[in-house]
Design an enzyme around this catalytic site. Structure first.
Site, PDB file in Angstrom:
ATOM      1  N   GLY A   1     -10.169   7.377  -1.537  1.00 51.46           N
ATOM      2  CA  GLY A   1     -10.718   8.715  -1.376  1.00 51.46           C
ATOM      3  C   GLY A   1     -11.470   8.846  -0.061  1.00 51.46           C
TER       4      GLY A   1
ATOM      5  N   GLU B   1     -11.305   3.133   7.225  1.00 51.63           N
ATOM      6  CA  GLU B   1     -10.205   4.027   7.593  1.00 51.63           C
ATOM      7  C   GLU B   1     -10.755   5.185   8.422  1.00 51.63           C
ATOM      8  OE1 GLU B   1      -6.718   6.800   5.505  1.00 51.63           O
ATOM      9  OE2 GLU B   1      -8.320   5.960   4.269  1.00 51.63           O
TER      10      GLU B   1
ATOM     11  N   HIS C   1     -10.172   0.773  -0.126  1.00 47.57           N
ATOM     12  CA  HIS C   1      -9.969   1.604   1.057  1.00 47.57           C
ATOM     13  C   HIS C   1     -11.280   1.599   1.854  1.00 47.57           C
ATOM     14  CE1 HIS C   1      -6.384   3.194  -0.920  1.00 47.57           C
ATOM     15  NE2 HIS C   1      -6.130   3.992   0.108  1.00 47.57           N
TER      16      HIS C   1
ATOM     17  N   HIS D   1       0.841  -1.204   0.000  1.00 51.07           N
ATOM     18  CA  HIS D   1       0.000   0.000   0.000  1.00 51.07           C
ATOM     19  C   HIS D   1       0.875   1.253   0.000  1.00 51.07           C
ATOM     20  CE1 HIS D   1      -4.153   1.647   1.128  1.00 51.07           C
ATOM     21  NE2 HIS D   1      -3.380   2.717   1.031  1.00 51.07           N
TER      22      HIS D   1
ATOM     23  N   HIS E   1       1.129   4.898  -2.398  1.00 53.51           N
ATOM     24  CA  HIS E   1       0.525   5.688  -3.477  1.00 53.51           C
ATOM     25  C   HIS E   1       1.613   6.334  -4.327  1.00 53.51           C
ATOM     26  CE1 HIS E   1      -3.834   5.711  -2.268  1.00 53.51           C
ATOM     27  NE2 HIS E   1      -3.274   5.286  -1.139  1.00 53.51           N
TER      28      HIS E   1
END
Length: 318
Positions: free
Chosen positions: A170, A200, A197, A11, A13
């Site tokens: 997002g 979170e 995702h 993970h 980005h």
């Protein structure tokens, strides 16, 4: 802490991976220095080192990264340097994820050109390190709405030989998973490698929906699963790996402190958990640093640290 062997990260980005020195160089050439006169001053304006209001506030800091990703040569360079940085951290397998819609918003580049440029830089770095593997995950960005997510899923399926998997990322508070069931259906039907995702910034219901309706084989973050014993039991039984990013969770106020992070409790409940950096370009993180935090602040034993590393290797889409 006992040194670990070759590391795997699931993970990270890519579109928020730009080296601080590269970000300063690119921003300076474009007049995007945010009023900073020196690289150090600019760095203080772009890094997040203390907890912010919430996840949405953190996502708002990404814009400077987005603005400099404006040409294929830049994307090539950023991907090359990202893989090089991973190699220097001791990572030998890495999944790099990016959002075509995020990169295209300012640059106007077509999605295929973005993908080709990132892939070119990644492969250029890999050619220098034959003992390393890397692959690209395609992110569908919630914040652009359901139509954009559907467009991204269509793009992913058209170019799926260049991707290792699909993600949905997002602000899940404003854009919950339920809005994207139809958009994700073609990828779910195909049996694509999907990570979502979830859990979170909101509760366990987000994780339940990702598993039940969006085809999730892994979960990005997933830390609020700890609030639902039935969900924890399901994750353990079905061996659904959580891609946990400790410092990121603290900086976005998804957890009150690193000492109170649920990583340890999830792992001890039998849930496969791995440790990740999330956005190293904006959080100034390394994977070895996150592993050290998991041991010193969260309280994992050396054997549990090794177990997390094994889970990353076991559940990679590479």
């Amino acid at each position: 802490m006992t040194p670990l062997g070759p590391l795997t990260e699931l993970h990270r980005h890519l579109d928020v991976c730009t080296r601080p020195s590269t970000l300063w160089e690119l921003a300076s050439k474009r007049g995007l220095t945010l009023g900073a006169l020196t690289a150090e001053e600019f760095r203080s304006k772009t890094l997040i080192l203390e907890p912010m209001t919430d996840l949405g506030t953190v996502l708002g800091k990404f814009e400077i990264f987005q603005q400099v990703l404006d040409h294929p040569d830049v994307l090539d360079r950023v991907a090359f340097e990202a893989v090089e940085d991973c190699y220097q951290e001791g990572i030998r397998q890495v999944e790099l994820r990016f959002s075509p819609s995020f990169v295209a918003e300012h640059s106007g580049m077509p999605y295929w050109e973005i993908l080709d440029a990132f892939e070119r830089g990644m492969k250029r770095a890999l050619s220098l390190h034959p003992d390393m593997k890397a692959g690209l995950l395609c992110i569908a960005s919630r914040d652009y709405g359901a139509d954009s997510v559907a467009e991204t899923v269509e793009f992913f399926l058209k170019y799926d030989t260049q991707f290792i998997g699909l993600d949905l990322a997002g602000d899940e508070t404003r854009w919950p998973n339920q809005k994207f069931k139809d958009a994700f259906r073609p990828a779910v039907r195909k049996g694509s490698n999907i990570t979502i995702h979830s859990g979170e910034s909101v509760g366990p219901e987000s994780v339940w929906y990702a598993l039940g309706h969006l085809g999730a084989k892994r979960i990005g973050h997933g830390i609020h699963a700890i609030q639902d014993p039935a969900l924890v039991e399901t994750l353990a039984r079905d061996q659904i790996c959580l891609e946990v990013c400790p410092t990121s969770n603290w900086l976005t106020r998804s957890v009150p402190s690193l000492e109170e992070h649920p990583l340890r409790d999830l792992l001890r409940a039998g849930v496969p958990v791995c440790i990740n950096t999330d956005d190293p370009g904006i959080f100034a993180l390394t994977l070895p640093g996150e592993i050290a935090i998991a041991q010193t602040l969260i309280g994992l034993s050396e054997s549990e640290i090794s177990q997390c590393a094994e889970f990353a290797e076991k559940f990679t889409f590479l």
